[in-house]
Design a protein around this motif. Structure first.
Motif, PDB file in Angstrom:
ATOM      1  N   LEU A  63       0.924  -1.366  -0.171  1.00 33.93           N
ATOM      2  CA  LEU A  63       0.085  -0.081   0.013  1.00 33.93           C
ATOM      3  C   LEU A  63       1.028   1.228   0.048  1.00 33.93           C
ATOM      4  O   LEU A  63       1.661   1.317   0.893  1.00 33.93           O
ATOM      5  CB  LEU A  63      -0.953   0.077   1.237  1.00 33.93           C
ATOM      6  CG  LEU A  63      -1.703   1.270   1.374  1.00 33.93           C
ATOM      7  CD1 LEU A  63      -2.744   1.245   0.413  1.00 33.93           C
ATOM      8  CD2 LEU A  63      -2.489   1.297   2.795  1.00 33.93           C
ATOM      9  N   ARG A  64       0.596   2.088  -0.919  1.00 33.20           N
ATOM     10  CA  ARG A  64       1.089   3.454  -1.126  1.00 33.20           C
ATOM     11  C   ARG A  64       0.121   4.325  -0.711  1.00 33.20           C
ATOM     12  O   ARG A  64      -0.641   4.706  -1.391  1.00 33.20           O
ATOM     13  CB  ARG A  64       2.099   3.517  -2.270  1.00 33.20           C
ATOM     14  CG  ARG A  64       2.608   5.010  -2.499  1.00 33.20           C
ATOM     15  CD  ARG A  64       3.477   5.746  -1.596  1.00 33.20           C
ATOM     16  NE  ARG A  64       3.803   6.973  -1.643  1.00 33.20           N
ATOM     17  CZ  ARG A  64       4.317   7.638  -2.513  1.00 33.20           C
ATOM     18  NH1 ARG A  64       5.199   6.860  -3.348  1.00 33.20           N
ATOM     19  NH2 ARG A  64       4.403   9.040  -2.625  1.00 33.20           N
ATOM     20  N   LEU A  65       0.436   5.329   0.063  1.00 36.52           N
ATOM     21  CA  LEU A  65      -0.479   6.456   0.521  1.00 36.52           C
ATOM     22  C   LEU A  65      -0.018   7.611  -0.482  1.00 36.52           C
ATOM     23  O   LEU A  65       1.352   7.888  -0.189  1.00 36.52           O
ATOM     24  CB  LEU A  65      -0.453   6.896   1.852  1.00 36.52           C
ATOM     25  CG  LEU A  65      -0.991   5.860   2.898  1.00 36.52           C
ATOM     26  CD1 LEU A  65      -1.073   6.397   4.206  1.00 36.52           C
ATOM     27  CD2 LEU A  65      -2.278   5.219   2.428  1.00 36.52           C
ATOM     28  N   LYS A  66      -0.755   8.341  -1.439  1.00 30.68           N
ATOM     29  CA  LYS A  66      -0.418   9.117  -2.229  1.00 30.68           C
ATOM     30  C   LYS A  66      -0.371  10.689  -1.687  1.00 30.68           C
ATOM     31  O   LYS A  66       0.104  11.688  -2.164  1.00 30.68           O
ATOM     32  CB  LYS A  66      -1.055   9.009  -3.659  1.00 30.68           C
ATOM     33  CG  LYS A  66      -0.594   7.551  -4.369  1.00 30.68           C
ATOM     34  CD  LYS A  66      -1.509   7.492  -5.527  1.00 30.68           C
ATOM     35  CE  LYS A  66      -1.220   8.261  -6.599  1.00 30.68           C
ATOM     36  NZ  LYS A  66      -1.950   7.853  -7.662  1.00 30.68           N
ATOM     37  N   LYS A  67      -1.083  10.837  -0.911  1.00 30.99           N
ATOM     38  CA  LYS A  67      -1.366  12.246  -0.015  1.00 30.99           C
ATOM     39  C   LYS A  67      -0.514  12.270   1.035  1.00 30.99           C
ATOM     40  O   LYS A  67      -0.308  11.275   1.721  1.00 30.99           O
ATOM     41  CB  LYS A  67      -2.917  12.368   0.313  1.00 30.99           C
ATOM     42  CG  LYS A  67      -3.814  12.055  -0.903  1.00 30.99           C
ATOM     43  CD  LYS A  67      -3.973  13.444  -1.819  1.00 30.99           C
ATOM     44  CE  LYS A  67      -5.024  13.350  -2.938  1.00 30.99           C
ATOM     45  NZ  LYS A  67      -5.001  14.449  -3.740  1.00 30.99           N
ATOM     46  N   PRO A  68      -0.388  13.505   1.862  1.00 33.50           N
ATOM     47  CA  PRO A  68       0.118  13.803   3.039  1.00 33.50           C
ATOM     48  C   PRO A  68      -0.511  12.966   4.114  1.00 33.50           C
ATOM     49  O   PRO A  68      -1.812  12.838   4.057  1.00 33.50           O
ATOM     50  CB  PRO A  68       0.197  15.208   3.179  1.00 33.50           C
ATOM     51  CG  PRO A  68       0.305  15.712   1.679  1.00 33.50           C
ATOM     52  CD  PRO A  68      -0.744  14.801   1.065  1.00 33.50           C
ATOM     53  N   LEU A  69       0.016  12.574   4.908  1.00 30.99           N
ATOM     54  CA  LEU A  69      -0.898  12.114   6.346  1.00 30.99           C
ATOM     55  C   LEU A  69      -1.844  12.857   6.701  1.00 30.99           C
ATOM     56  O   LEU A  69      -3.132  12.206   7.271  1.00 30.99           O
ATOM     57  CB  LEU A  69       0.306  11.665   7.494  1.00 30.99           C
ATOM     58  CG  LEU A  69       1.329  10.441   6.975  1.00 30.99           C
ATOM     59  CD1 LEU A  69       2.014  10.092   8.368  1.00 30.99           C
ATOM     60  CD2 LEU A  69       0.479   9.067   6.426  1.00 30.99           C
ATOM     61  N   GLU A  70      -1.657  14.102   7.037  1.00 31.63           N
ATOM     62  CA  GLU A  70      -2.735  14.974   7.136  1.00 31.63           C
ATOM     63  C   GLU A  70      -3.987  14.993   6.503  1.00 31.63           C
ATOM     64  O   GLU A  70      -4.853  15.053   6.999  1.00 31.63           O
ATOM     65  CB  GLU A  70      -2.342  16.541   7.163  1.00 31.63           C
ATOM     66  CG  GLU A  70      -1.333  16.926   8.197  1.00 31.63           C
ATOM     67  CD  GLU A  70       0.173  16.478   7.757  1.00 31.63           C
ATOM     68  OE1 GLU A  70       0.362  16.040   6.597  1.00 31.63           O
ATOM     69  OE2 GLU A  70       1.101  16.867   8.510  1.00 31.63           O
ATOM     70  N   PHE A  71      -3.795  14.580   5.227  1.00 31.90           N
ATOM     71  CA  PHE A  71      -5.041  14.346   4.563  1.00 31.90           C
ATOM     72  C   PHE A  71      -5.918  13.259   5.058  1.00 31.90           C
ATOM     73  O   PHE A  71      -7.289  13.265   5.031  1.00 31.90           O
ATOM     74  CB  PHE A  71      -4.620  14.019   3.028  1.00 31.90           C
ATOM     75  CG  PHE A  71      -5.872  13.476   2.114  1.00 31.90           C
ATOM     76  CD1 PHE A  71      -6.678  14.619   1.329  1.00 31.90           C
ATOM     77  CD2 PHE A  71      -6.156  12.302   2.081  1.00 31.90           C
ATOM     78  CE1 PHE A  71      -7.693  14.053   0.760  1.00 31.90           C
ATOM     79  CE2 PHE A  71      -7.013  11.705   1.266  1.00 31.90           C
ATOM     80  CZ  PHE A  71      -8.004  12.826   0.496  1.00 31.90           C
TER      81      PHE A  71
ATOM     82  N   LYS B 106      -5.890  12.055   8.106  1.00 28.96           N
ATOM     83  CA  LYS B 106      -6.348  12.368   9.399  1.00 28.96           C
ATOM     84  C   LYS B 106      -7.715  13.157   9.321  1.00 28.96           C
ATOM     85  O   LYS B 106      -8.656  13.182  10.113  1.00 28.96           O
ATOM     86  CB  LYS B 106      -5.318  13.271  10.081  1.00 28.96           C
ATOM     87  CG  LYS B 106      -5.807  13.987  11.396  1.00 28.96           C
ATOM     88  CD  LYS B 106      -5.820  12.922  12.289  1.00 28.96           C
ATOM     89  CE  LYS B 106      -5.899  13.874  13.830  1.00 28.96           C
ATOM     90  NZ  LYS B 106      -6.441  12.968  14.838  1.00 28.96           N
ATOM     91  N   GLU B 107      -7.720  14.199   8.281  1.00 27.19           N
ATOM     92  CA  GLU B 107      -8.813  14.866   8.219  1.00 27.19           C
ATOM     93  C   GLU B 107     -10.077  14.406   7.529  1.00 27.19           C
ATOM     94  O   GLU B 107     -11.233  14.354   8.176  1.00 27.19           O
ATOM     95  CB  GLU B 107      -8.482  16.208   7.340  1.00 27.19           C
ATOM     96  CG  GLU B 107      -9.551  17.155   6.861  1.00 27.19           C
ATOM     97  CD  GLU B 107      -9.216  18.435   6.053  1.00 27.19           C
ATOM     98  OE1 GLU B 107     -10.156  19.117   5.648  1.00 27.19           O
ATOM     99  OE2 GLU B 107      -8.014  18.680   6.084  1.00 27.19           O
ATOM    100  N   LYS B 108      -9.870  13.474   6.450  1.00 24.62           N
ATOM    101  CA  LYS B 108     -10.945  12.824   5.726  1.00 24.62           C
ATOM    102  C   LYS B 108     -11.367  11.511   6.526  1.00 24.62           C
ATOM    103  O   LYS B 108     -12.515  11.195   6.595  1.00 24.62           O
ATOM    104  CB  LYS B 108     -10.395  12.187   4.365  1.00 24.62           C
ATOM    105  CG  LYS B 108     -11.544  11.675   3.543  1.00 24.62           C
ATOM    106  CD  LYS B 108     -11.159  11.318   2.013  1.00 24.62           C
ATOM    107  CE  LYS B 108     -12.303  10.978   1.385  1.00 24.62           C
ATOM    108  NZ  LYS B 108     -11.933  10.837  -0.214  1.00 24.62           N
ATOM    109  N   TYR B 109     -10.362  10.693   7.166  1.00 27.68           N
ATOM    110  CA  TYR B 109     -10.726   9.388   7.675  1.00 27.68           C
ATOM    111  C   TYR B 109     -10.620   9.487   9.348  1.00 27.68           C
ATOM    112  O   TYR B 109     -10.815   8.308   9.876  1.00 27.68           O
ATOM    113  CB  TYR B 109      -9.755   8.262   7.004  1.00 27.68           C
ATOM    114  CG  TYR B 109     -10.068   8.221   5.556  1.00 27.68           C
ATOM    115  CD1 TYR B 109     -11.322   7.656   5.011  1.00 27.68           C
ATOM    116  CD2 TYR B 109      -9.193   8.601   4.638  1.00 27.68           C
ATOM    117  CE1 TYR B 109     -11.621   7.423   3.566  1.00 27.68           C
ATOM    118  CE2 TYR B 109      -9.270   8.432   3.267  1.00 27.68           C
ATOM    119  CZ  TYR B 109     -10.541   7.895   2.662  1.00 27.68           C
ATOM    120  OH  TYR B 109     -10.763   7.849   1.331  1.00 27.68           O
TER     121      TYR B 109
END
Length: 632
Positions: A14-22, A24-27
Motif C-alpha cells: 500500500l502506498r499513500l499518495k497524499k500527506p498523512l494530514e489528508f 487524518k482529516e478525511k478518515y
C-alpha cells in the motif's frame, strides 16, 4: 480439499499518495494506512498461517530519524500478533506523549510504523523450519537510503543452486541457500550497481554526495535493476519490494503463475494477491481492480508516478488453476462462477455412475471449500431432472392426471449436509492403531438421511494424497449404509509435483502416482519404472531447456478412468460395505471452467518453465532411489 497441504503466500503493498494530514482529516486518523494493511492481510489469512510480517517506510525524513520499521511473527495467530505489537507500541508512545494526539507531523516523526509506504506478507512455509528468520519481509540494510531494500513475495524458484552460485560468482557471500535470500541479494547487487553509477554521474557534474541523493532517487530505474537481476530466474513469483527512499515495485513471473492485482486512485496505490481483498477493503468495483500482467512490474516512484513496465518477455500464460479450484477466496466473482462450472461439468460422469437414478441419490460435499462446486453440480442435476420431467409430460400428456402431475413435479434433487468436521478433535496419539481410530472420527456424519438403496455422491475440491478419504471420510460415510459412495473431485488427478509454491514436492505422496505404480505391477509393466529412471538420470547434467519430463510415461499405458478405479480400490478396505467409486474432473473441462488460468502441470506434466521438467525428473529419481528429499 480433504487432504491438508500448504500453499502459496499472500502479499499486500500500500502506498499513500497524499500527506498523512489528508487521511487524518478525511478518515479521522493518521493510522489509516496501518488499519488498511491489517484488513488487507487478514483478508488473505487463507493464504498463510505459519507467519506474518509487516514493514513501513516514512518518506522525506531528516537524517538521524528512523524511517524503516519492521515486525514479524510466527505466533499461532501471526497477523493478530503483528498488529498487536504495532498497536502496543503506538499506544505506549501516545500515552507517554499527549502532545502527539493532534499533531500528525509529530506522530510521523516520533512513532514507528506510521508512514506512507507499507508492505505486508502472510506465509505458508512449503519446507524448512518455521522460524522468524524465514518470515517475510526480508530487509537488506545500508546507510545509503537508496540501498535499503525490503522484499516479500509469493514465490518458489526451481533453480536455487544456480542462483546461489551466480551470487558467489558476483563476489557475494550469501548467508544461506534459499530462494528468498538469493532473490533479494540479486536485486540488491544490481541496486548497488545502479546507485553507484548514478552517484558517479552526479559527482562528475560537481555535486556533493548530499546533493546527489535526491537526484539518485529521482533517476533510479527500477525496471533496469529488475531486468538485470531476474536473468536466469526460473519459477513462479509475485514479489514486492520497497526501497528506503520511497520507490516500490511488484514483479510477476512471465508465465503469470502466481497472481497479483492492483488498484490506483488519487489517494492510494494498492497491490494484493487476490482481487476481492482489494474490492472489500477499499470498496471498489470488480472492473477497477486490474491484474498485473505476466512478465511486468508495477513501478511506484517516490513522487507517486505509477507505471506498468515489461521486465521479461511474457511466455504462454499458465496462471495456476489450483488458485481457482481451491486456494483463492471464493468471493471473487470470476472464481465463484468457475467453481460452480467445475461442479456442473462433472455431472455427466456422475449420472453415468448412478445410472441416471437421481431419485435414489443424495448429493453432498466435503470439506466446506467444496461448497461452491456442490452448488454447481446440484444446479446441473436439477436441470437434468427438469428435462426428464418435461420429456415425461410431453410423452404422457394425454394420460396425466392432476395428482400424477403434482407427484411428478414434487420430485427434487436430494441434498444433505452429511459430514461435519470436528474441529476440536486432535490425533495426539502416535501409536498407529490407536491413532488410526482417532483419525477415523475427525468427521461426524448426519444419521437418518441416507437409505440402503441410495447412492451417496460427495464432491471434494481435489484429491491429493487420499489419506483423509481412506482413514476417515469413506469409513464414516459407510456408517450411513448407502448402496454406493461416489467421491467426486472437481479437479483432475494430481499426477505430478508442484515446484512453484504449493507443497506437493514428492511424487510418492500423490495417490494417482501410487495407483499408476500398482497398475504397472499388475500388468507386468513395471519395467517402465526403471526405464523412466534411466532416462531421467541421463538428463541430470544437461541444461534445463533441453530436459524432457519422462515421468509422463508412468501414466501413458492407462486411461484416466483406469487410474481412478485403482485409486478407489486403494482407498477402500475390506470392512467397507458400500461400493466405492471415484470420479475426477477431466483436464478439458477444467480449461472450459477456468479459461484464464490454464496452468495445469500438476495434472498434465506440462510445466510452464524449463526448471519444472528438471524438478519432476529429480522427484522421480528421489522416489526410485528411496531418498526422502525435496526435488528443489
Amino acid at each position: 480439499m480433504s487432504d491438508s497441504i500448504k500453499h502459496e503466500c499472500g502479499i499486500a503493498l500500500l502506498r499513500l499518495k497524499k500527506p498523512l494530514e489528508f487521511y487524518k482529516e478525511k478518515y479521522g486518523s493518521a493510522f489509516y494506512g496501518i488499519q488498511k494493511m491489517y484488513l488487507l492481510m487478514e483478508k488473505q489469512h487463507n493464504r498463510g498461517q505459519d507467519g506474518a510480517g509487516f514493514a513501513s517506510i516514512k518518506l522525506d525524513v531528516e537524517p538521524g530519524e528512523r524511517y524503516i520499521s519492521r515486525v514479524r511473527s510466527t505466533d499461532a495467530q501471526p497477523i493478530q500478533d503483528v498488529f498487536a505489537q504495532i498497536n502496543e507500541r503506538i499506544n505506549d508512545e501516545m500515552a507517554a506523549h499527549p502532545e502527539y494526539a493532534d499533531n500528525v507531523a509529530l506522530q510521523k516523526k516520533k512513532i514507528p510504523y506510521i508512514g506512507e509506504l507499507f508492505l505486508g506478507h502472510v506465509r505458508y512455509g512449503t519446507f524448512g523450519k518455521n522460524s522468524i528468520e524465514s518470515v517475510h519481509p526480508f530487509l537488506r540494510q545500508n546507510n545509503w537510503m537508496h540501498r535499503n531494500l525490503i522484499v516479500a513475495g509469493n514465490f518458489n524458484m526451481t533453480n536455487v543452486t544456480e542462483l546461489f552460485n551466480s551470487l558467489v560468482e558476483l563476489g557475494q557471500h550469501p548467508k544461506e541457500m534459499a530462494d528468498t535470500v538469493t532473490v533479494m541479494e540479486k536485486i540488491g547487487h544490481f541496486l548497488d550497481d545502479e546507485v553507484t553509477d548514478l552517484y558517479l554521474e552526479c559527482k562528475n557534474n560537481g555535486l556533493s554526495k548530499r546533493e546527489a541523493s535526491p537526484i539518485i532517487a529521482e533517476k533510479l530505474e527500477i525496471e533496469k535493476i529488475l531486468r538485470r537481476a531476474s536473468k536466469g530466474w526460473d519459477g513462479g513469483y509475485a514479489m514486492a519490494g520497497l526501497f528506503g527512499h520511497g520507490d516500490a515495485f511488484v514483479f510477476r513471473d512471465p508465465a503469470g503463475i502466481r497472481p497479483a492485482y492492483f488498484y490506483e486512485d488519487d489517494e492510494i496505490v494498492v497491490v494484493a494477491s487476490e482481487r476481492p481483498v482489494i474490492q472489500t477493503v477499499f470498496n471498489v468495483d470488480f472492473e477497477k481492480v486490474q491484474e498485473l500482467q505476466p512478465g511486468h512490474a508495477l513501478i511506484i516512484k517516490k513522487n507517486g508516478k505509477v507505471t506498468q513496465e515489461q521486465i521479461i518477455t511474457p511466455t504462454v500464460k499458465k496462471a495456476c488453476s489450483f488458485e481457482r479450484i481451491y486456494f483463492s477466496r471464493g468471493s471473487d466473482a470470476e472464481i465463484y462462477q468457475e467453481r460452480k462450472n467445475l461442479g456442473k461439468l462433472i455431472l455427466p460422469a456422475v449420472l453415468e455412475a448412478i445410472d441416471n437414478d437421481t431419485d435414489h441419490t443424495v448429493f453432498s460435499y466435503i470439506p466446506n471449500t467444496a461448497e461452491t462446486s456442490f452448488y454447481g453440480i446440484v444446479e446441473a442435476a436439477q436441470d437434468f431432472l427438469n428435462q426428464r420431467k418435461n420429456n415425461y409430460i410431453l410423452e404422457n400428456r394425454d394420460t396425466l392426471t392432476k395428482e400424477s402431475l403434482q407427484e411428478l413435479l414434487s420430485v427434487k434433487i436430494r441434498t444433505e449436509k452429511v459430514a461435519i468436521k470436528d474441529a476440536k478433535l486432535r490425533t495426539f496419539i502416535t501409536e498407529d492403531s490407536s491413532r488410526d481410530d482417532l483419525v477415523a472420527h475427525v468427521y461426524d456424519v448426519t444419521y437418518g438421511v441416507i437409505k440402503p438403496e441410495d447412492n451417496l455422491v460427495i464432491i471434494d475440491d481435489s484429491i491429493v494424497r487420499g489419506t483423509t478419504l481412506k482413514m476417515s471420510i469413506i469409513k464414516m460415510m459407510d456408517r450411513l449404509k448407502p448402496k454406493s459412495i461416489i467421491i467426486v473431485s472437481s479437479a483432475p488427478q494430481i499426477r505430478y509435483p508442484d515446484c512453484y509454491g504449493i507443497d506437493m514436492a514428492k511424487l510418492e505422496g500423490l495417490v494417482a502416482f501410487r495407483a499408476a505404480l500398482a497398475l504397472l505391477k499388475e500388468r507386468n509393466l513395471y519395467h517402465i519404472v526403471a526405464d523412466v529412471y534411466a532416462k531421467c538420470k541421463a538428463q541430470e547434467h544437461i541444461k534445463d531447456s533441453d530436459v524432457i519430463n519422462y515421468v509422463t510415461e508412468i501414466y501413458a499405458p492407462f486411461e484416466p478412468q483406469e487410474v481412478s478405479d485403482k485409486i478407489a480400490e486403494m482407498l477402500s478396505s475390506p470392512e467397507i460395505k458400500a461400493n466405492i467409486k471415484i470420479i475426477f474432473q477431466t483436464v478439458e473441462n477444467l480449461h472450459i471452467a477456468c479459461p484464464k488460468n490454464l496452468g495445469d502441470w500438476y495434472f498434465t506434466g506440462d510445466y510452464p518453465t524449463a526448471g519444472g521438467n528438471r524438478v519432476v525428473n529429480r522427484a522421480f529419481m528421489n522416489f526410485y532411489e528411496g531418498k526422502d528429499a525435496r526435488a528443489y
